[in-house]
Every structure is written in C-alpha cells, then in structure tokens.
Design an enzyme around this catalytic site. Structure first.
Site, short mmCIF file in Angstrom:
data_model
loop_
_atom_site.label_atom_id
_atom_site.label_comp_id
_atom_site.label_asym_id
_atom_site.label_seq_id
_atom_site.Cartn_x
_atom_site.Cartn_y
_atom_site.Cartn_z
N PRO A 64 0.90 -1.11 -0.09
CA PRO A 64 0.11 -0.03 -0.02
C PRO A 64 0.76 1.09 0.01
O PRO A 64 2.05 1.35 0.54
CB PRO A 64 -0.89 -0.22 1.51
CG PRO A 64 -0.96 -1.47 1.67
CD PRO A 64 0.32 -2.08 1.07
N CYS A 65 0.35 2.37 -0.76
CA CYS A 65 1.32 3.37 -1.17
C CYS A 65 0.63 4.58 -0.53
O CYS A 65 1.13 5.78 -0.93
CB CYS A 65 1.29 3.70 -2.52
SG CYS A 65 -0.29 3.59 -3.32
N GLN A 66 -0.20 4.69 0.19
CA GLN A 66 -1.05 5.93 0.68
C GLN A 66 -0.01 6.88 1.31
O GLN A 66 -0.13 8.23 1.11
CB GLN A 66 -2.24 5.69 1.80
CG GLN A 66 -3.31 5.19 1.02
CD GLN A 66 -3.38 3.82 0.88
OE1 GLN A 66 -2.32 3.01 1.02
NE2 GLN A 66 -4.35 3.16 0.58
#
Length: 368
Positions: free
Chosen positions: A75-77
């Site tokens: 996940p890259c948030q």
C-alpha cells in the site's frame, strides 16, 4: 506436462497484476490480501484455495512456499501525492513484510510496484540498503518509473517498478508504444480503443441484487463485468457544469456562476478536475474515485457542438475497468464503492502482462 513459472502475489487486491501474469503463462500458487471484497474478487477469478485473506504480518513464514516469482505492490498511501505524505505512515512499512516473504519463498525474481513518489522516499533508500547488505543482498536490482501507455495500456499511469533478480541482472522492459509511433514503436492506445461502442446511456444506476460467499463471509456479487455498466443521477447543476467541458477541458471551462466558491477562488492548479477525456488519447490515471468528476478527468469523451450529441456523465465502472485493461470476462465482488476502489488500485492488466512477457525468458533460462 509443461507448466509455467509459479508465483506469489502480495497485496494482491482484486488481482489485476495476477491477471496480466496469468495471461502470459504464470501460475499463481499463493496470494495475500486483507480487504475482503478485493480478496473475494481475486478468489472468484483465480480460486479461493490459495488466497490468504488477512493481514500479511499474520501469514506464518512456515506457510510460505518456494516459488519462481514474487510480485506485489505494498500500500502506497503514505507515498502518494494524494495521501498524507507521512513518512511514519505505518502502511509504508509493509514493504518489509514483502521482503520477509521474498526471503522465505526464495524466488528467482521479484517485482515490486508502487507509486512514482516511492522512488524518492526514505523507505526506498532502506530497500536499497537491504539489497546492499541485507535480506536481499543476493539479488540484483533494477528500478525506474514505467508509463503504462508506453506498454499498450490506454492510460497515462506512471508506476515505480523494482525488479530483483538472482538469475542475472534484468533490465526494465523497453517501451512498445509511444505518443507518436515511430522507430518500430506503436502509437499509444486510446480511450476510443477501449470504450467506443459501449451503451451510451446505461439503463440502471444499480448493481444486480446478488450475494455470494467467500472465506465464510457473505458479500455482494459475483458480478459479470457487463453488470458494472451502470450510471449515476447527477444534479441539474452538475449536468450544467459538465455541458460546458469539451474533450481535454476541465473546471476552467465552466462559467464562474456555475462554480462552487472553492473553485472560483482557486485560479490555478487541479487542472484535471471536472475534466473530460479525449477519444483519441489515453486517459489520465484511473483513481479509486473515478465516478466523481470533481476528482479528475473522468467525464465521458463524447462531446460535440450539437448539444444532443453530448454525453454528460462520468465513465462507468465497466468503462474504467476496460481502461485498466481488465477483460470483459473478469468477475467482481463488493459494493459499487468497493469495486471502484479495486479498479482504481489495480496495476493495469496490460502493464502487468508486458512485465511478465519481459521476465519470462530470464526465468526460463534460470530454471534450466
């Protein structure tokens, strides 16, 4: 019997990356995804038996099989331009779980994908340190940013790609397409090539009333991709705004008296907001809220001087899935919002397939 290379997909989402690799002969033997709806969509398409639904940190190392390839995008948030850009965001640490799996699975090759900003993050530097003198020190790394449109996807979507190999250094795949097709490169694919001819005015705003069960949980689905071609019911004010936006245009084409104050007072930036796609160009990045025109360039490209020939609506979920190169036989689970999130978070299937085609001969040589 000849079989293809085996692989594990981590942070698999609905399986966009897996779909691209499967199309090139790879065999998924394990996948991990914590979001129920996304895991169910993956299971509907590739099987429930090899999906670990849950937190990757809770997947026992002893259960990790040895495979030829590990793929996945943590996940890259915390890295994203749309996120908090918080270097301490706990989601930024999930790439370490990715490396734990790589260390246990001992693949010949791994592929890690993320948002473009990942390349400038402190976490990326730590990844390089692990390759220098850590758990992946026997892997050669190649990395860079690939634009999906350069690999036959009708979308200008940049993705950071890291290839790790212990069968010799593997370069990034060379582009097959370009904005102007010359020198052996084909011209970029266009929005027209993906969604022209689809029903212009969908007859429903809802998914079918259907329920299914995966992992002992009941959720909406399973839906055929054609069921995702539903519309919305915008307000008259919204329709009036859409009507002023030509292909390639955006909020600056809307008269001031139709704009909300926040847009009237902001005279620069966010140029793709309330934007309309162009038929004969790739789309911009399909994000998770593509069904909201205020979030980007998501208005249908059909707009002519004759008002009767204008489609004043956002693209449908099915059109967004096609722009992400999901085939029409792909199956979906979840609510409308959950499915939109799956579509927007996915690696474009065509980009994944291009990477798979590029890796296959290196893996085949390494498996001899």
């Amino acid at each position: 019997m000849t079989t293809g290379p085996t692989m594990i997909d981590l942070f698999a989402g609905c399986g966009g990356m897996t779909r691209g690799f499967v199309a090139e002969g790879f065999i998924p033997v394990q996948a991990v995804e914590w979001d129920l709806a996304a895991a169910a969509t993956y299971a509907a398409n590739f099987g429930e038996d090899h999906m670990f639904w849950g937190d990757i940190a809770e997947w026992p190392t002893s259960s990790i099989p040895e495979v030829d390839l590990v793929i996945g995008g943590p996940p890259c948030q915390g890295f994203s331009n749309l996120g908090s850009k918080d270097v301490n965001d706990p989601r930024n640490k999930l790439w370490k779980e990715y490396l734990r799996v790589v260390a246990a699975a001992r693949p010949k090759v791994f592929v890690l994908e993320n948002v473009q900003r990942f390349m400038k993050s402190s976490e990326f530097q730590l990844l390089l340190d692990e390759a220098d003198h850590g758990v992946i020190s026997d892997y050669s790394l190649t990395y860079g940013v690939l634009l999906a449109a350069d690999y036959g996807v009708a979308q200008r979507r940049p993705r950071a790609i890291v290839i790790g190999s212990r069968v010799g250094e593997i370069p990034l795949p060379a582009p097959t397409h370009a904005k102007v097709g010359t020198g052996g490169l084909r011209q970029w694919e266009t929005v027209r090539s993906r969604i022209e001819g689809m029903i212009e005015r969908p007859g429903t705003t809802d998914l079918p009333q259907s329920r299914t069960e995966f992992f002992g949980q009941v959720l909406p689905g399973v839906f055929k991709s054609s069921a995702l071609h539903f519309g919305r019911q915008p307000r008259e004010l919204s329709l009036a705004r859409y009507d002023h936006v030509p292909p390639g245009g955006g909020r600056f084409d809307v008269p001031d008296d139709l704009l909300p104050r926040c847009w009237r007072d902001k005279k620069s930036g966010t140029t793709d907001v309330m934007g309309r796609m162009r038929w004969d160009a790739p789309s911009l990045t399909i994000r998770t809220e593509f069904f909201k025109p205020e979030k980007g360039q998501y208005l249908h490209p059909q707009w002519e001087l004759d008002p009767a020939r204008r489609l004043n609506r956002v693209i449908t979920h099915h059109e967004a899935a096609r722009l992400q190169d999901f085939p029409d036989d792909f199956l979906w689970c979840g609510t409308k919002i959950e499915i939109a999130k799956q579509i927007g978070n996915a690696v474009p299937v065509g980009l994944a397939a291009a990477i798979a085609r590029h890796l296959e001969p290196y893996l085949r040589a390494g498996l001899r």
